[in-house]
Design an enzyme around this catalytic site. Structure first.
Site, PDB file in Angstrom:
ATOM      1  N   GLY A  12       0.849  -1.200   0.000  1.00 61.20           N
ATOM      2  CA  GLY A  12       0.000   0.000   0.000  1.00 61.20           C
ATOM      3  C   GLY A  12       0.872   1.232   0.000  1.00 61.20           C
ATOM      4  N   HIS A 242      -8.773   3.028  20.171  1.00 65.74           N
ATOM      5  CA  HIS A 242      -7.882   3.941  20.890  1.00 65.74           C
ATOM      6  C   HIS A 242      -8.309   4.176  22.349  1.00 65.74           C
ATOM      7  CE1 HIS A 242      -6.441   4.390  16.925  1.00 65.74           C
ATOM      8  NE2 HIS A 242      -7.144   5.436  16.545  1.00 65.74           N
TER       9      HIS A 242
HETATM   10  C1  BG6 Z   1      -7.475   7.379  13.514  1.00 68.68           C
HETATM   11  C2  BG6 Z   1      -8.913   7.613  13.143  1.00 68.68           C
HETATM   12  O1  BG6 Z   1      -7.300   6.048  13.923  1.00 68.68           O
HETATM   13  O2  BG6 Z   1      -7.122   8.245  14.569  1.00 68.68           O
HETATM   14  C3  BG6 Z   1      -9.112   9.057  12.745  1.00 68.68           C
HETATM   15  O3  BG6 Z   1      -9.266   6.762  12.067  1.00 68.68           O
HETATM   16  C4  BG6 Z   1      -8.607   9.991  13.808  1.00 68.68           C
HETATM   17  O4  BG6 Z   1     -10.479   9.316  12.470  1.00 68.68           O
HETATM   18  C5  BG6 Z   1      -7.189   9.607  14.219  1.00 68.68           C
HETATM   19  O5  BG6 Z   1      -8.621  11.286  13.277  1.00 68.68           O
HETATM   20  C6  BG6 Z   1      -6.710  10.427  15.397  1.00 68.68           C
HETATM   21  O6  BG6 Z   1      -5.355  10.205  15.605  1.00 68.68           O
HETATM   22  P1  BG6 Z   1      -4.417  11.346  16.183  1.00 68.68           P
HETATM   23  O7  BG6 Z   1      -3.093  10.686  16.320  1.00 68.68           O
HETATM   24  O8  BG6 Z   1      -4.442  12.463  15.189  1.00 68.68           O
HETATM   25  O9  BG6 Z   1      -5.015  11.755  17.482  1.00 68.68           O
END
Ligand code: BG6
Length: 490
Positions: A12, A242
């Site tokens: 990818g 997350h």
């Molecule tokens: C990603 C999501 O996993 O995490 C996104 O798919 C989100 O929608 C992003 O914006 C946020 O990550 P970070 O590191 O910018 O807080």
């Protein structure tokens, strides 16, 4: 370890993730001298491009102050192979490319070598590519590591199928499931805070803690990603992975050691003690355009169906049913197109049980993950000066003022380094993933089946009406007076 000859194949390689995250992270490690001395990086994707075009793309998101000669040295180890994702011959050609590099560098297949297959791929081609790797590229004479990126399925059943299909091809020890939040500085810091300081662990339980909030806010909408997002929604996109990962680290018991399996055992144990989320414990929202028309609503995105009920905001209460946490509400909240960019963990302690002083406010420990990494404890002091009243203040560990010269690495850089070192502690194990889906799947299915309508909220607002009352009513959160604000140092 840094001298084990290593080949990293990025599948990818022409896509967004590779461009924005994988290659900048690889370059960052290269610049710091943290990639193995004998490393070869091969991009693989369907797009036909010359090596120069590939190099241009791979470096398109490098920091503007990246040193030219470092970039040139990095590109010397980066090659490109184009091929389809379902054609054996194309993967055999990739294998020949890898073998050719090793031969040219006098690396015999009798010496220790590492092959990393980084799949920065959409879920539709995921299992096909994994199968192709196993059949046509996998080299039994070396250590093989497969890095995979979410989405890991879209509910419990599809995730189990994916784990089963991947498990049929690779050992769990070969698989590194990325949740990039586990690579963030302040998330990695939680274990150290908790288990290297005597005073945190002493109060880290239901006797002292009233409620915990884990909050993720983004100030922009799905801009351009509506097509992907609409299939998933905020619960699958951010919460199930997350935020739940962060929760499990804040809630876990002390592991036997910092070894990956000990840490992941403890995290999984916590998840097992969480009951599936109920609709009545959840608030769902979807953003609409601003009144002045300056910002679009979610459904104004051309790639989003006009009747979409996909939540772009969710807030819910979870309970961890074990001796440490019984009775403590955990509020997790995630939303797009809100008033600010912020990710934090807010631990609110109980009221002080004496009557010596008036109850001004509760202590809170806040771990700010982003922006501006910080740990601060809202602390009551005597108002400075001649007054004997109380004032709200804070013990503040702001990274910017405390660690002037440290550049906090991107989460992807630390995670790729872990892959190279074979350290799984910051990667999601399949049983953890299974538990995470178990908690959210019934709710996700109910939302879809019953067409549960999300509440509207304006782009750039704090979320749907009642967002703060929810935390007060459902979790017993007590607000500190409005005059108090913690200010991040400038
Ligand atoms: C990603 C999501 O996993 O995490 C996104 O798919 C989100 O929608 C992003 O914006 C946020 O990550 P970070 O590191 O910018 O807080």
């Amino acid at each position: 370890k840094n001298d084990v000859p290593t080949t990293i194949v990025v599948f990818g390689a022409s896509g967004d993730l590779a461009k924005k995250k994988t290659f900048p992270a690889l370059f960052h490690l290269f610049e710091q001298g943290l990639l193995p001395k004998r490393v070869s990086i091969i991009g693989y994707a369907r797009t036909q491009m010359t090596i120069d075009e590939f190099h241009k793309r791979a470096t398109s998101h490098f920091s503007p102050d990246a040193k030219k000669d470092s970039v040139a040295a990095f590109l010397k180890v980066c090659n490109y192979v184009s091929g389809k994702y379902d054609v054996d011959a194309d993967f055999q050609a990739l294998r020949s490319e890898i073998d050719g590099h090793e031969r040219a560098a006098n690396i015999s297949n009798e010496c220790e070598r590492i092959h990393v297959y980084y799949m920065a791929l959409p879920p539709s081609v995921f299992v096909d590519v994994a199968g192709q790797i196993k059949r046509n590229v996998y080299d039994e004479t070396c250590t093989n590591r497969v890095v995979i990126e979410k989405p890991f399925g879209h509910d419990l059943e599809s995730s189990r199928k994916l784990s089963h299909d991947i498990g049929a091809l690779f050992d769990e020890a070969e698989v590194f499931r990325i949740d990039h939040y586990l690579g963030k500085e302040m998330v990695k810091n939680i274990l150290s805070l908790r288990f290297a300081n005597v005073f945190y662990e002493a109060v880290w339980n239901r006797h002292y803690i009233s409620n915990i909030q884990i909050t993720f806010k983004e100030p922009f909408g799905t801009e351009g990603r509506g097509g992907y997002f609409d299939e998933f929604g905020i619960i699958r996109d951010v919460m199930q992975n997350h935020l739940l990962q962060v929760l499990s680290i804040v809630a876990m018991n002390q592991p036997q050691s910092l070894g990956a399996e000990d840490v992941r055992d403890r995290k999984t144990e916590v998840l097992r003690r969480i009951l599936p989320l109920q609709l009545e414990d959840t608030m769902l929202g979807q953003y609409v355009g601003t009144k002045d028309g300056s910002k679009p609503g979610y459904k104004d995105d051309d790639t989003v169906p006009k009747n979409s009920i996909t939540p772009t905001f969710a807030q819910c209460v979870l309970h961890v049913d074990n001796d440490r946490w019984r009775g403590v509400p955990w509020v997790i909240k995630a939303g797009k197109a809100l008033d600010e960019a912020k990710m934090l963990i807010r631990i609110q302690f109980k009221d002080m049980p004496n009557a010596l002083f008036p109850k001004l406010a509760r202590n809170e420990l806040v771990i700010q993950v982003s922006p501006k990494e910080a740990v601060y404890i809202k602390t009551i002091v005597k108002e400075p000066g001649l007054s004997t009243s109380l004032a709200m203040s804070e013990l503040d560990l702001s990274y910017k003022t405390r660690y002037h010269d440290v550049k906090i690495p991107d989460a992807y850089a630390t995670l790729i380094l872990d892959v190279l070192n074979g350290d799984h502690s910051n990667f999601v194990r399949s049983d953890e993933l299974d538990e995470a889906w178990r908690i959210f799947t019934p709710l996700l299915h109910q939302i879809e089946k019953e067409h549960v309508q999300p509440m509207p909220y304006e782009y750039g607002s704090k979320g749907p009406d009642g967002v703060y009352q929810f935390v007060e009513n459902r979790a017993g959160y007590k607000r500190t007076s409005l005059e108090y604000h913690w200010e991040a140092p400038q």
